[in-house]
Design a protein around this motif. Sequence first.
Motif, PDB file in Angstrom:
ATOM      1  N   THR A  96      38.886   1.432  -6.598  1.00  0.00           N
ATOM      2  CA  THR A  96      37.494   1.749  -6.258  1.00  0.00           C
ATOM      3  C   THR A  96      37.432   2.799  -5.163  1.00  0.00           C
ATOM      4  O   THR A  96      36.614   3.727  -5.228  1.00  0.00           O
ATOM      5  CB  THR A  96      36.753   0.470  -5.830  1.00  0.00           C
ATOM      6  N   ILE A  97      38.287   2.694  -4.172  1.00  0.00           N
ATOM      7  CA  ILE A  97      38.308   3.684  -3.090  1.00  0.00           C
ATOM      8  C   ILE A  97      38.678   5.060  -3.635  1.00  0.00           C
ATOM      9  O   ILE A  97      38.024   6.060  -3.331  1.00  0.00           O
ATOM     10  CB  ILE A  97      39.275   3.246  -1.970  1.00  0.00           C
ATOM     11  N   VAL A  98      39.695   5.121  -4.460  1.00  0.00           N
ATOM     12  CA  VAL A  98      40.143   6.404  -5.027  1.00  0.00           C
ATOM     13  C   VAL A  98      39.055   7.007  -5.914  1.00  0.00           C
ATOM     14  O   VAL A  98      38.711   8.193  -5.795  1.00  0.00           O
ATOM     15  CB  VAL A  98      41.465   6.228  -5.808  1.00  0.00           C
ATOM     16  N   LEU A  99      38.502   6.186  -6.811  1.00  0.00           N
ATOM     17  CA  LEU A  99      37.464   6.704  -7.708  1.00  0.00           C
ATOM     18  C   LEU A  99      36.197   7.075  -6.948  1.00  0.00           C
ATOM     19  O   LEU A  99      35.500   8.018  -7.329  1.00  0.00           O
ATOM     20  CB  LEU A  99      37.154   5.683  -8.797  1.00  0.00           C
ATOM     21  N   ALA A 100      35.910   6.360  -5.888  1.00  0.00           N
ATOM     22  CA  ALA A 100      34.728   6.678  -5.081  1.00  0.00           C
ATOM     23  C   ALA A 100      34.823   8.086  -4.514  1.00  0.00           C
ATOM     24  O   ALA A 100      33.863   8.864  -4.598  1.00  0.00           O
ATOM     25  CB  ALA A 100      34.557   5.650  -3.960  1.00  0.00           C
ATOM     26  N   VAL A 101      35.966   8.429  -3.963  1.00  0.00           N
ATOM     27  CA  VAL A 101      36.105   9.766  -3.386  1.00  0.00           C
ATOM     28  C   VAL A 101      36.121  10.832  -4.478  1.00  0.00           C
ATOM     29  O   VAL A 101      35.503  11.894  -4.320  1.00  0.00           O
ATOM     30  CB  VAL A 101      37.333   9.882  -2.454  1.00  0.00           C
ATOM     31  N   LEU A 102      36.778  10.561  -5.594  1.00  0.00           N
ATOM     32  CA  LEU A 102      36.818  11.554  -6.672  1.00  0.00           C
ATOM     33  C   LEU A 102      35.435  11.807  -7.264  1.00  0.00           C
ATOM     34  O   LEU A 102      35.033  12.957  -7.460  1.00  0.00           O
ATOM     35  CB  LEU A 102      37.800  11.112  -7.762  1.00  0.00           C
ATOM     36  N   LEU A 103      34.709  10.732  -7.538  1.00  0.00           N
ATOM     37  CA  LEU A 103      33.355  10.904  -8.086  1.00  0.00           C
ATOM     38  C   LEU A 103      32.406  11.515  -7.063  1.00  0.00           C
ATOM     39  O   LEU A 103      31.559  12.346  -7.414  1.00  0.00           O
ATOM     40  CB  LEU A 103      32.816   9.573  -8.600  1.00  0.00           C
ATOM     41  N   ALA A 104      32.538  11.133  -5.806  1.00  0.00           N
ATOM     42  CA  ALA A 104      31.690  11.717  -4.764  1.00  0.00           C
ATOM     43  C   ALA A 104      31.901  13.226  -4.689  1.00  0.00           C
ATOM     44  O   ALA A 104      30.936  13.999  -4.608  1.00  0.00           O
ATOM     45  CB  ALA A 104      31.970  11.055  -3.419  1.00  0.00           C
ATOM     46  N   LEU A 105      33.153  13.647  -4.725  1.00  0.00           N
ATOM     47  CA  LEU A 105      33.450  15.083  -4.684  1.00  0.00           C
ATOM     48  C   LEU A 105      32.929  15.801  -5.925  1.00  0.00           C
ATOM     49  O   LEU A 105      32.390  16.912  -5.832  1.00  0.00           O
ATOM     50  CB  LEU A 105      34.954  15.308  -4.520  1.00  0.00           C
ATOM     51  N   ALA A 106      33.066  15.179  -7.083  1.00  0.00           N
ATOM     52  CA  ALA A 106      32.566  15.793  -8.317  1.00  0.00           C
ATOM     53  C   ALA A 106      31.047  15.943  -8.270  1.00  0.00           C
ATOM     54  O   ALA A 106      30.506  17.008  -8.597  1.00  0.00           O
ATOM     55  CB  ALA A 106      32.988  14.962  -9.527  1.00  0.00           C
ATOM     56  N   TYR A 107      30.369  14.890  -7.860  1.00  0.00           N
ATOM     57  CA  TYR A 107      28.900  14.945  -7.790  1.00  0.00           C
ATOM     58  C   TYR A 107      28.418  15.949  -6.754  1.00  0.00           C
ATOM     59  O   TYR A 107      27.457  16.688  -7.002  1.00  0.00           O
ATOM     60  CB  TYR A 107      28.320  13.558  -7.506  1.00  0.00           C
ATOM     61  N   ILE A 108      29.050  15.997  -5.583  1.00  0.00           N
ATOM     62  CA  ILE A 108      28.576  16.928  -4.551  1.00  0.00           C
ATOM     63  C   ILE A 108      28.859  18.372  -4.957  1.00  0.00           C
ATOM     64  O   ILE A 108      28.035  19.260  -4.697  1.00  0.00           O
ATOM     65  CB  ILE A 108      29.129  16.599  -3.140  1.00  0.00           C
ATOM     66  N   CYS A 109      29.974  18.631  -5.610  1.00  0.00           N
ATOM     67  CA  CYS A 109      30.245  19.997  -6.087  1.00  0.00           C
ATOM     68  C   CYS A 109      29.194  20.433  -7.096  1.00  0.00           C
ATOM     69  O   CYS A 109      28.695  21.564  -7.046  1.00  0.00           O
ATOM     70  CB  CYS A 109      31.641  20.084  -6.685  1.00  0.00           C
ATOM     71  N   TRP A 110      28.865  19.537  -8.011  1.00  0.00           N
ATOM     72  CA  TRP A 110      27.828  19.850  -8.996  1.00  0.00           C
ATOM     73  C   TRP A 110      26.484  20.092  -8.317  1.00  0.00           C
ATOM     74  O   TRP A 110      25.794  21.070  -8.611  1.00  0.00           O
ATOM     75  CB  TRP A 110      27.736  18.720 -10.022  1.00  0.00           C
ATOM     76  N   ALA A 111      26.117  19.216  -7.410  1.00  0.00           N
ATOM     77  CA  ALA A 111      24.820  19.339  -6.732  1.00  0.00           C
ATOM     78  C   ALA A 111      24.747  20.640  -5.935  1.00  0.00           C
ATOM     79  O   ALA A 111      23.728  21.345  -5.987  1.00  0.00           O
ATOM     80  CB  ALA A 111      24.581  18.128  -5.828  1.00  0.00           C
ATOM     81  N   LEU A 112      25.793  20.948  -5.206  1.00  0.00           N
ATOM     82  CA  LEU A 112      25.784  22.192  -4.433  1.00  0.00           C
ATOM     83  C   LEU A 112      25.758  23.408  -5.347  1.00  0.00           C
ATOM     84  O   LEU A 112      25.143  24.423  -5.013  1.00  0.00           O
ATOM     85  CB  LEU A 112      26.982  22.239  -3.485  1.00  0.00           C
ATOM     86  N   GLY A 113      26.397  23.310  -6.509  1.00  0.00           N
ATOM     87  CA  GLY A 113      26.330  24.394  -7.482  1.00  0.00           C
ATOM     88  C   GLY A 113      24.919  24.619  -8.003  1.00  0.00           C
ATOM     89  O   GLY A 113      24.529  25.757  -8.285  1.00  0.00           O
ATOM     90  N   LEU A 114      24.159  23.558  -8.115  1.00  0.00           N
ATOM     91  CA  LEU A 114      22.774  23.680  -8.599  1.00  0.00           C
ATOM     92  C   LEU A 114      21.856  24.393  -7.607  1.00  0.00           C
ATOM     93  O   LEU A 114      20.820  24.929  -8.005  1.00  0.00           O
ATOM     94  CB  LEU A 114      22.189  22.299  -8.907  1.00  0.00           C
ATOM     95  N   THR A 115      22.226  24.411  -6.331  1.00  0.00           N
ATOM     96  CA  THR A 115      21.342  25.041  -5.347  1.00  0.00           C
ATOM     97  C   THR A 115      21.219  26.547  -5.543  1.00  0.00           C
ATOM     98  O   THR A 115      20.315  27.171  -5.002  1.00  0.00           O
ATOM     99  CB  THR A 115      21.805  24.756  -3.903  1.00  0.00           C
ATOM    100  N   ALA A 116      22.106  27.129  -6.328  1.00  0.00           N
ATOM    101  CA  ALA A 116      22.039  28.563  -6.603  1.00  0.00           C
ATOM    102  C   ALA A 116      20.917  28.900  -7.582  1.00  0.00           C
ATOM    103  O   ALA A 116      20.603  30.073  -7.777  1.00  0.00           O
ATOM    104  CB  ALA A 116      23.375  29.054  -7.157  1.00  0.00           C
TER     105      ALA A 116
END
Length: 162
Positions: A96-116
């Motif tokens: 859960t700890i490993v997947l939490a960080v991986l999914l968090a990074l994936a979601y934040i990268c996507w979200a920050l990409g949308l700001t463009a």
Amino acid sequence: MSVVRLGQWLSLSQVSPDIVLAQFKELQRQVPLLYALLAVNSVAVAYSHFDVAPSWMTLAIPALLISASLARLLVWLKRRGRQVDATAALRQLRLTIVLAVLLALAYICWALGLTAYGGPYEQAHVAVFVAVTVIGCIFCLMHLPQAALIVTAAVFLPFLTF
């Protein structure tokens, strides 16, 4: 706190079996809600950007992220109410700890990409998406503070830097 102690804390190496089982039991109730929150909020932010961002940003990436979230939701729902021993529970908490960080990074990268894409309203929606979603994730992971802390860092450090 020394680096060694931090590593021990993050890896759950000093946690008693009773605590591990209690954490796992609470997470069985909370984690499905976390993944549902991620999926619903992702649909909302993808929808608000549908006309202004490329389809790979509003359809393909969210489909992958939501599929991963729903798959994990089903895994947690399937194991609800099942008895596990401390070793199996510890393995799941670490995963859960490993997947939490991986999914968090994936979601934040996507979200920050949308700001463009889009104007100030769409950008504000991304900011609200990030804030609401990470707060919800932190609350859902509060019984596993290692995961809650690592999600907080994985989301807020890139978000604040951005």
